[in-house]
Write a protein that holds these residues in place. Structure first.
Motif, short mmCIF file in Angstrom:
data_model
loop_
_atom_site.label_atom_id
_atom_site.label_comp_id
_atom_site.label_asym_id
_atom_site.label_seq_id
_atom_site.Cartn_x
_atom_site.Cartn_y
_atom_site.Cartn_z
N GLY A 831 0.82 -1.20 0.00
CA GLY A 831 0.00 0.00 0.00
C GLY A 831 0.85 1.25 0.00
O GLY A 831 0.55 2.23 -0.70
N ASP A 832 1.95 1.24 0.77
CA ASP A 832 2.87 2.38 0.77
C ASP A 832 3.48 2.58 -0.61
O ASP A 832 3.67 3.72 -1.06
CB ASP A 832 3.98 2.15 1.79
CG ASP A 832 3.48 2.19 3.23
OD1 ASP A 832 2.32 2.60 3.44
OD2 ASP A 832 4.25 1.82 4.13
N MET A 833 3.79 1.49 -1.29
CA MET A 833 4.37 1.59 -2.63
C MET A 833 3.39 2.26 -3.58
O MET A 833 3.76 3.20 -4.32
CB MET A 833 4.73 0.20 -3.15
CG MET A 833 5.34 0.19 -4.55
SD MET A 833 5.32 -1.45 -5.32
CE MET A 833 6.32 -2.37 -4.17
N LEU A 834 2.14 1.82 -3.59
CA LEU A 834 1.16 2.41 -4.51
C LEU A 834 0.89 3.86 -4.16
O LEU A 834 0.74 4.70 -5.06
CB LEU A 834 -0.14 1.60 -4.47
CG LEU A 834 -0.07 0.15 -4.95
CD1 LEU A 834 -1.46 -0.46 -5.01
CD2 LEU A 834 0.62 0.02 -6.30
N ASP A 835 0.85 4.18 -2.88
CA ASP A 835 0.63 5.57 -2.49
C ASP A 835 1.77 6.46 -2.96
O ASP A 835 1.55 7.60 -3.39
CB ASP A 835 0.50 5.67 -0.97
CG ASP A 835 -0.85 5.16 -0.47
OD1 ASP A 835 -1.77 5.00 -1.30
OD2 ASP A 835 -0.97 4.90 0.75
N ASP A 836 3.00 5.95 -2.88
CA ASP A 836 4.14 6.73 -3.36
C ASP A 836 4.06 6.94 -4.86
O ASP A 836 4.35 8.02 -5.37
CB ASP A 836 5.44 6.02 -2.97
CG ASP A 836 6.65 6.91 -3.20
OD1 ASP A 836 7.02 7.65 -2.28
OD2 ASP A 836 7.21 6.88 -4.31
N MET A 837 3.67 5.91 -5.60
CA MET A 837 3.50 6.07 -7.06
C MET A 837 2.45 7.12 -7.35
O MET A 837 2.64 7.99 -8.21
CB MET A 837 3.05 4.74 -7.68
CG MET A 837 4.11 3.68 -7.78
SD MET A 837 3.43 2.22 -8.61
CE MET A 837 4.74 1.02 -8.26
N ARG A 838 1.32 7.04 -6.66
CA ARG A 838 0.25 8.01 -6.92
C ARG A 838 0.71 9.44 -6.64
O ARG A 838 0.40 10.36 -7.39
CB ARG A 838 -0.95 7.67 -6.04
CG ARG A 838 -1.66 6.38 -6.42
CD ARG A 838 -2.61 5.97 -5.32
NE ARG A 838 -3.42 4.81 -5.69
CZ ARG A 838 -3.69 3.81 -4.87
NH1 ARG A 838 -3.21 3.80 -3.62
NH2 ARG A 838 -4.45 2.79 -5.27
N ARG A 839 1.46 9.59 -5.57
CA ARG A 839 1.89 10.94 -5.18
C ARG A 839 2.94 11.48 -6.14
O ARG A 839 2.80 12.58 -6.67
CB ARG A 839 2.44 10.89 -3.75
CG ARG A 839 2.93 12.24 -3.23
CD ARG A 839 3.27 12.15 -1.76
NE ARG A 839 4.27 11.13 -1.45
CZ ARG A 839 4.00 9.96 -0.89
NH1 ARG A 839 2.74 9.63 -0.57
NH2 ARG A 839 4.95 9.07 -0.63
N ASN A 840 3.99 10.72 -6.38
CA ASN A 840 5.12 11.22 -7.17
C ASN A 840 4.90 11.13 -8.67
O ASN A 840 5.17 12.09 -9.41
CB ASN A 840 6.39 10.48 -6.77
CG ASN A 840 6.93 10.95 -5.44
OD1 ASN A 840 7.01 12.14 -5.18
ND2 ASN A 840 7.28 10.01 -4.56
N TYR A 841 4.41 9.99 -9.14
CA TYR A 841 4.15 9.88 -10.58
C TYR A 841 2.85 10.59 -10.94
O TYR A 841 2.69 11.05 -12.08
CB TYR A 841 4.10 8.42 -11.00
CG TYR A 841 5.47 7.77 -11.02
CD1 TYR A 841 6.21 7.71 -12.18
CD2 TYR A 841 6.02 7.23 -9.86
CE1 TYR A 841 7.46 7.13 -12.21
CE2 TYR A 841 7.28 6.65 -9.87
CZ TYR A 841 8.00 6.60 -11.04
OH TYR A 841 9.25 6.04 -11.06
N GLY A 842 1.94 10.69 -9.98
CA GLY A 842 0.70 11.40 -10.23
C GLY A 842 0.92 12.86 -10.56
O GLY A 842 0.20 13.44 -11.39
#
Length: 967
Positions: A831-842
């Motif tokens: 979940g932390d990995m996906l949240d980081d993707m959403r934040r930074n790549y988003g």
């Protein structure tokens, strides 16, 4: 395959300098083909530095792929369908010789070797119809301007071509050339091309892509005058032989002859990473007198009527970027040499004179051996120069600057510095013509201004620009590719001269550029049109390694879907003849980047041949350093230890993916060679100590170029373990030795690089023995990935990764995020990995990104902010791997993936579906949907026959597993 002795052809070139700077040379051979069309016609060739091949006027191919000069790759084409029996046939080759080393080419000498075989004779020998020798004719292509500037330190030259000066019919039979016979250099196998090797990858694609819209139309008036100066090769001439940083101490001087007293703007539009004070008629102006944000500098100066002497202090360090110098003035002026009328001015001199260098040198390991001598008495005294006559007091220090180091005009500054501009509505006919390739439309023209169009291709692209226009003779088309614009603001490609100039001949004409470029937007400025220019088409020939997007990913979060597609597109654009870091700024094969890019490539495309080629190229840098270079093949002798360690790890990961034991066996001696040399760099504490570029992340972690850097020691542990696994069954004794070394180094790290006070690993120990006071998440991530800690320390490292302290340096780049995601996956923090993707790549998606950025933005999101340098960089494409490996959950369990696990990590998603390529062929399709309320999950897996697939649902979930076997 044919070796050097099997070549009937000789190396040829023209008379004159063996390695001329930026020479575009044409070669022709016409031969009569008797009898019927042959069953087989194979033409093989290679050239130094690059070629474009034509047979009877049809472009056949371009090359060669990047390679070491001592293992120069050649290409072979089937050209039988282009040959005409009973008629004259012509082989024509355009060869571009760089004459300088770059980040993807080592300077050799100009040369072409080619031969056409029409099957075999009765005695089994190849029937040679044409082979390069003295019967071939050659001429320098008069249309190309050899004074075009370097694109950047990584690249060779931009392109300036005058179509009026050359007959395009030179590639056709019947062209009546009066060219000179080619000069024979020698047979295959001569220096510097001591071994010719067959190309080991498929030919790259060339897919025409049209713009999606005309973004804007403006009238523009550019600055009055501008040039680009190659300071590095000027002040350090031997620097043409390599791509290392060069440092120099000296001045440039030029005379501006004004028609009357007036104000002028001196513009250093891109300083080439060298900027110092400037004097006008003896008055010196420092940086505080210049306006503009670096690398742009603008100085308002008073010019007197007549001659005005400008002197620029250009002391500094240059890697090879151009120095863009321009002037703008409302009154007429001339730019002339301060030595005008003197014999020493020289016949081939530019208007500039150099004063110095008073000191110079080369930097080969990121640490200058000494500082530049800025105290040289003549360097200090030169500050007093106010008039051209003052130059006489400096004797031999004053030299005219050869015109080859100074461009005739600076297209980049003409495009980015426009003192007058006005926006216009986009004519509908022009929009339709450019986007739909419909009926040609005229570009609006104006008597006292140029017309600028900005075309949007809709996404990042990489390849060769092509256009077809109808124009009056002398019409100038300036093209400038860039990557980002928004709400009227454009991010210029400072540090990259991504331009070209084309001067039209009369009538309808088509041009295809032989220079690879990366861009999303294309500025097209029409200058000096007597009659309105009509555009028939503008395209980018998208060129990349030929791969199919076998991988797929879709889930309940549309943002993650966009991120996956962006990651795949980025990786594809950065797959040329090797992986490259970015298709615009560098096009360089950075060895460490490629480890992460390979994993993405496995999961999106399933192709491993480009990975094998990349990994095999690396040991060729052995002659530069036993530690292997960080980018290859390159004229820059540069080492990043971590990049070598990642290379060793990638060698093992390729074997784990495809199960090719022959690759593992052949690469093992090279892995052993370099790791043995690294092992010799352990100090008396048992820690790895290296002077060099000790890089991991661009964030402000403590990674000095001289000292014990913790993350490097940790990655060396991992590399030793990877090498041991690679050696298992081949060299068991060394495998055991490496495992022992890894354990000893791990113990030394725990003994010397752990802080009991902060209960974390320190970033480094400096050369003076000072232990770093900086603590970073990067170091803790690497410690966890490399299994350095155990016991309570391991628990503490896990705690740090789960709750990063605010005073620790945080992850600073998408490249480092790859390792962070590996650590989060190992921790089970999906979940932390996906949240980081959403934040930074988003935030990339929010800014209309179609490819992954090199960096996360470091400032606020204001419109005019510098978000990142490169807007397409494959080291950032990690989500393309992690979403397949963990959200879909597909991972191989043995070399070649005869055993595979499907272990979906659902995090906060409701469903996901997609595919992962299987290295043996086919793919593994996965679709899952979870009902959290019921605690149930449906998983469908389709896999190739013969693959043992185990399915592992999440803990606590009852799974309904549907299995399908394909084949």
């Amino acid at each position: 395959m044919p070796g050097d002795r099997d070549w009937n052809a000789s190396w040829i070139w023209g008379d004159g300098e063996p390695s001329p700077r930026n020479e575009w040379r044409c070669f022709r051979k016409t031969f009569r083909m008797t009898g019927r069309k042959p069953d087989e016609a194979r033409l093989r060739l290679t050239a130094d530095s690059r070629y474009v091949l034509y047979v009877n006027g049809t472009q056949v191919g371009r090359g060669p792929v990047r390679s070491w000069p001592f293992e120069l790759a050649y290409d072979e084409y089937d050209v039988g369908h282009l040959l005409v029996p009973g008629a004259d046939n012509t082989i024509a080759v355009l060869v571009m010789h760089f004459g300088v080393s770059t980040f993807y080419y080592l300077r050799g000498r100009g040369g072409l070797i080619a031969e056409l075989a029409l099957g075999t004779n009765a005695d089994g020998r190849r029937d040679i119809a044409a082979a390069t020798d003295a019967t071939w004719t050659t001429a320098v292509h008069a249309g190309y301007d050899r004074r075009s500037p370097r694109m950047s330190c990584q690249h060779a030259f931009t392109e300036t071509i005058d179509a009026r000066s050359w007959d395009d019919g030179w590639t056709m039979p019947g062209f009546a050339d009066d060219w000179a016979p080619a000069t024979v250099i020698g047979p295959a196998g001569i220096e510097p091309w001591t071994r010719l090797v067959e190309r080991d990858i498929p030919y790259l694609t060339e897919e025409p892509v049209y713009p999606v819209r005309v973004e804007s139309v403006r009238t523009v008036v550019p600055r009055s005058w501008g040039v680009v100066i190659d300071l590095r090769n000027l002040f350090v001439p031997d620097s043409a032989d390599h791509a290392n940083n060069a440092m120099f101490c000296g001045y440039l001087a030029v005379t501006v002859r004004a028609s009357k007293r007036c104000r002028a703007t001196i513009g250093i539009v891109d300083d080439g990473r060298v900027f110092g004070p400037c004097s006008v008629n003896g008055t010196w102006y420092g940086a505080d007198a210049f306006a503009g944000e670096r690398p742009q500098h603008f100085l308002e100066a008073e010019l007197r009527e007549g001659d005005n002497l400008l002197v620029m202090d250009v002391t500094g360090v240059s890697h090879g970027h151009g120095y863009h110098f321009a002037l703008d003035c409302a009154e007429p002026f001339e730019v002339v040499s301060p030595l005008e009328g003197k014999p020493e001015a020289g016949e081939s001199a530019s208007p500039f004179v150099a004063i110095g260098p008073f000191d110079s040198g080369v930097i080969v390991d990121h640490r200058p051996r000494r500082a530049l001598n800025r105290a040289h008495p003549d360097y200090v005294r030169a500050k007093e120069i106010a008039f051209a006559a003052d130059l006489d007091r400096f004797g031999g220090w004053v030299k005219p600057v050869d015109e080859r180091y100074v461009s005739r005009d600076d297209v980049f500054s003409a495009c980015v510095w426009t003192p007058a501009a006005a926006e216009l509505p986009v004519p509908r006919a022009l929009q339709t013509a450019v986007v739909a390739n419909a009926e040609a439309a005229a570009v609006p023209s104006f008597p006292h201004a140029d017309t600028e169009l900005v075309l949007d291709f809709g996404r990042e692209l990489s390849g060769y620009l092509a256009f077809e226009v109808a124009a009056s003779a002398g019409t100038v088309i300036d093209l400038y590719g860039f990557e980002y614009m928004r709400d009227g603001w454009r991010q210029e490609t400072f540090g990259l001269d991504n331009t070209m100039r084309y001067v039209c001949r009369e009538g309808r004409q088509r041009y295809v550029s032989p220079v690879r470029r990366g861009l999303r937007y294309l500025m097209m400025t029409v200058r000096g049109a007597v009659e309105p220019l009509r555009i028939h088409s503008v395209t980018m020939l998208q060129s990349n390694f030929p791969v199919a997007e076998i991988g797929r990913f879709q889930c309940s979060d549309p943002l993650l879907n966009d991120i996956w597609h962006m990651s795949g597109h980025t990786t594809r654009l950065c797959m040329e003849d090797t992986f490259v870091d970015c298709p615009a700024f560098e096009q360089t094969f950075w060895v460490g980047d490629a480890r992460n890019e390979a994993l993405v490539g496995y999961y999106v495309f399933g192709d491993d041949s480009i990975v094998s080629r990349c990994l095999r190229l690396v040991p060729g840098s052995k002659f530069q350093s036993p530690f292997y270079a960080d980018q290859v093949p390159s004229g820059w002798s540069s080492v990043i230890p971590n990049w070598t360690f990642f290379w060793a790890i990638a060698c093992l990961e390729l074997y784990r993916f495809n199960g090719d034991r022959s690759f593992a066996d052949s690469i093992w001696p090279h892995v052993k060679y370099t790791l043995d040399h690294y092992w010799e760099r352990l100090d008396d504490r048992g820690l790895f100590y290296m002077q060099g570029w000790n890089l991991l992340d661009w964030a402000p972690i403590d990674q000095p170029n001289d000292g014990v850097v913790t993350h490097q020691n940790m990655f060396l542990v991992k590399a030793l373990r990877a090498a041991a696994e690679l050696a298992d069954g081949v060299d068991d004794e060394t495998a055991a030795t490496y495992r022992g070394r890894a354990e000893r180094l791990r113990a030394a790290i725990n003994a010397g690089l752990w802080s009991e006070e902060r209960r974390a690993y320190v970033d480094c120990i400096h050369a003076d023995g000072r232990v770093s006071s900086i603590f970073s998440m990067q170091t803790q991530v690497v410690a966890y990935l490399c299994d350095i800690a155990d016991g309570e320390r391991l628990d503490r490292v896990r705690q740090l990764l789960e709750s990063p302290p605010a005073d620790f340096v945080q992850i600073g780049s998408p490249f480092m995020s790859f390792f962070h995601y590996e650590a989060l996956a190992k921790l089970g923090r999906f979940g932390d990995m996906l949240d980081d993707m959403r934040r930074n790549y988003g935030q990339m998606i929010d800014h209309d990104a179609t490819a992954c950025w090199e960096m996360y933005p470091s400032r606020s999101r204001s419109r005019n902010d510098y978000l990142t340098r490169s807007h397409c960089h494959a080291w950032s494409a990690g989500p393309g791997y992690f979403l397949g490996a963990y959200t879909l959950g597909v991972r191989g369990l043995d070399p070649g993936w005869s055993k595979v696990i499907v272990e979906p990590q659902v995090a906060d998603l409701d469903w996901a579906r997609g595919a992962v390529p299987h290295p043996g062929g086919g793919r593994i399709d996965v679709a899952w949907r979870i009902d959290r309320a019921a605690g149930t999950m449906h998983i469908r897996v389709a896999s190739p026959a013969g693959v043992d697939v185990s399915v592992q649902p999440p803990a606590g979930v009852t799974a309904d597993v549907e299995r399908v076997t394909v084949g």
